[in-house]
Design an enzyme around this catalytic site. Structure first.
Site, PDB file in Angstrom:
ATOM      1  N   GLU A 241      -4.074  -8.699  -0.316  1.00  0.00           N
ATOM      2  CA  GLU A 241      -5.717  -8.792   0.753  1.00  0.00           C
ATOM      3  C   GLU A 241      -6.890  -8.572  -0.014  1.00  0.00           C
ATOM      4  O   GLU A 241      -7.751  -8.138  -0.827  1.00  0.00           O
ATOM      5  CB  GLU A 241      -4.742  -8.000   1.762  1.00  0.00           C
ATOM      6  CG  GLU A 241      -3.681  -7.319   2.492  1.00  0.00           C
ATOM      7  CD  GLU A 241      -4.052  -6.433   3.426  1.00  0.00           C
ATOM      8  OE1 GLU A 241      -4.686  -5.677   3.652  1.00  0.00           O
ATOM      9  OE2 GLU A 241      -2.649  -6.023   3.958  1.00  0.00           O
TER      10      GLU A 241
ATOM     11  N   GLU B 197       0.632  -1.488   0.299  1.00  0.00           N
ATOM     12  CA  GLU B 197       0.117   0.146  -0.234  1.00  0.00           C
ATOM     13  C   GLU B 197       0.724   1.186  -0.026  1.00  0.00           C
ATOM     14  O   GLU B 197       0.068   2.239   0.233  1.00  0.00           O
ATOM     15  CB  GLU B 197      -0.913   0.095   1.110  1.00  0.00           C
ATOM     16  CG  GLU B 197      -2.311  -1.246   0.881  1.00  0.00           C
ATOM     17  CD  GLU B 197      -2.580  -1.527   1.900  1.00  0.00           C
ATOM     18  OE1 GLU B 197      -2.713  -0.018   3.051  1.00  0.00           O
ATOM     19  OE2 GLU B 197      -4.017  -1.953   1.976  1.00  0.00           O
TER      20      GLU B 197
END
Length: 404
Positions: A331, A202
């Site tokens: 994820e 991220e």
């Protein structure tokens, strides 16, 4: 000198690099103290395989969340600092026995620097290596990354890590090159294609209006994409330069804030690679957000939710999979709102679609099990201390929905 002062001296010694300048790995020096490197002395056969073919073998995955990525304590105590139990060999064995084929092991390195030169604490590296080895012994595919290492604001930081903008690009490149040089030293010829590297987690423009969104007209966003490209290229070049099995290892490339909208943006570009067909692209998809993460959000899985999932998956497939670049959903998950019947419907639809589109998906598990009406991110699935799944029905749905 203290770590913070050493870091400041290092930061000030670096020349300015604008994100419009093409990255050149030879200009970013390796600074860590090599006497502390944990060296790979193994030698195994590496089956030369494309990212597409490997993705077809990886099956369904699970995240060892809130463990090696935890940042609540220093040294080896970090592993349990967010409330998760210490990882054991039995824990990994039972995970593999349950039917999981891939384990993603998020690792934060930034709190484990022992000097101002980006030298990773050897004891931390050895502990990560131990769990990787246990996972490999179980026949699992293993993904390791750089996790909570993104700066929390665009201002120059005295912390170690990365931030994808021009002001922080120099120090970010230093960080990426030095940690991946060390990781590539520890994991190389002793590991076959079952071990996979993921450059960052991220990477985002924290503290800005585009931290979690993509606005192609935003100058901040445009700069972020260009700097991300430089960081991704540094990751690929550093791993490939380590030679051996790492010249052929499959690498996973992150997008800004891990968002599907970022991956689909015209501003995003994959790095070049001397090894062809060895890259995947990574996204995180708690989709739809209103059902999968938002609190209180929505508790019922609807036809509109299905359309949102299918629409985004289809676009990712067209842009990447059709062009030989597998999509790695690093994820995903649906927070527990006391709505297991609806969550099972969601898992079935989500994973059936992901499998049809040839994606690899790893469910996020943060060891938070009980339903809550107020607190989100209840993504507990595997009860690690007992080696069993919290919901056998969810496990059954995961396994059945990912069969090919």
């Amino acid at each position: 000198m203290k770590k913070s002062l050493l870091f400041l001296v290092l930061l000030l010694s670096l020349t300015t690099l604008n994100c419009k300048t093409k990255f050149n790995s030879t200009k970013t020096p390796v600074r860590y103290d090599k006497q502390f490197a944990v060296k790979d002395t193994g030698k195994v056969k590496f089956n030369d395989i494309s990212a597409k073919d490997l993705a077809a073998k990886m099956g369904t995955g699970w995240n060892l969340g809130n463990t090696f990525d935890a940042t609540g304590a220093a040294g080896l105590r970090a592993e349990t600092s967010w409330g998760c139990p210490k990882v054991t060999k039995e824990m990994i064995h039972n995970l593999a026995a349950s039917g999981i084929k891939t384990i993603r092991i998020p690792v934060s390195w930034s709190i484990h620097m022992q000097d101002g030169q980006f030298t990773i604490e050897p004891e931390w590296m050895k502990r990560v290596k131990q769990v990787v080895d246990w996972s490999i012994e179980e026949g699992l595919y293993v993904v390791i990354n750089s996790h909570h290492d993104n700066f929390f604001s665009p201002e120059a930081s005295n912390n170690y890590g990365y931030y994808p903008n021009s002001a922080n690009l120099n120090i970010s490149l230093m960080y990426i090159v030095n940690i991946w040089h060390q990781i590539s030293t520890t994991f190389n010829n002793g590991y076959d294609e079952h071990l996979i590297f993921e450059g960052m987690n991220e990477p985002r423009l924290a503290g800005t209006e585009v931290e979690w969104s993509t606005k192609e007209t935003s100058e901040v966003n445009k700069d972020g994409f260009k700097c991300l490209s430089a960081l991704n290229q540094a990751f690929v070049d550093t791993v490939r330069a380590s030679g051996g099995n790492n010249k052929k290892r499959i690498l996973i490339i992150p997008v800004l804030h891990a968002g599907a909208d970022s991956a689909l943006s015209s501003l995003f570009e994959m790095p070049s690679d001397i090894s062809q067909g060895k890259l995947m692209v990574s996204v995180h998809m708690y989709t739809p957000y209103s059902f999968a993460m938002e609190m209180p959000g929505e508790r019922v899985f609807t036809e509109q939710h299905q359309k949102e999932i299918s629409g985004t998956f289809g676009k990712l497939y067209s842009k990447f999979v059709r062009n030989g670049i597998p999509v790695f959903v690093g994820e995903y998950g649906a927070t527990n709102k006391g709505n297991d019947e609806e969550r099972i419907k969601w898992f079935k639809y989500y994973l059936t679609e992901a499998t049809n589109y040839e994606f690899v998906a790893c469910v996020w598990d943060n060891h938070q099990f009980e339903a809550s009406k107020k607190e989100g991110e209840r993504y507990g699935y595997y009860v690690r201390e007992k080696g069993v799944w919290y919901s056998k029905d969810i496990l059954k749905t995961i396994l059945e929905s990912t069969k090919k």
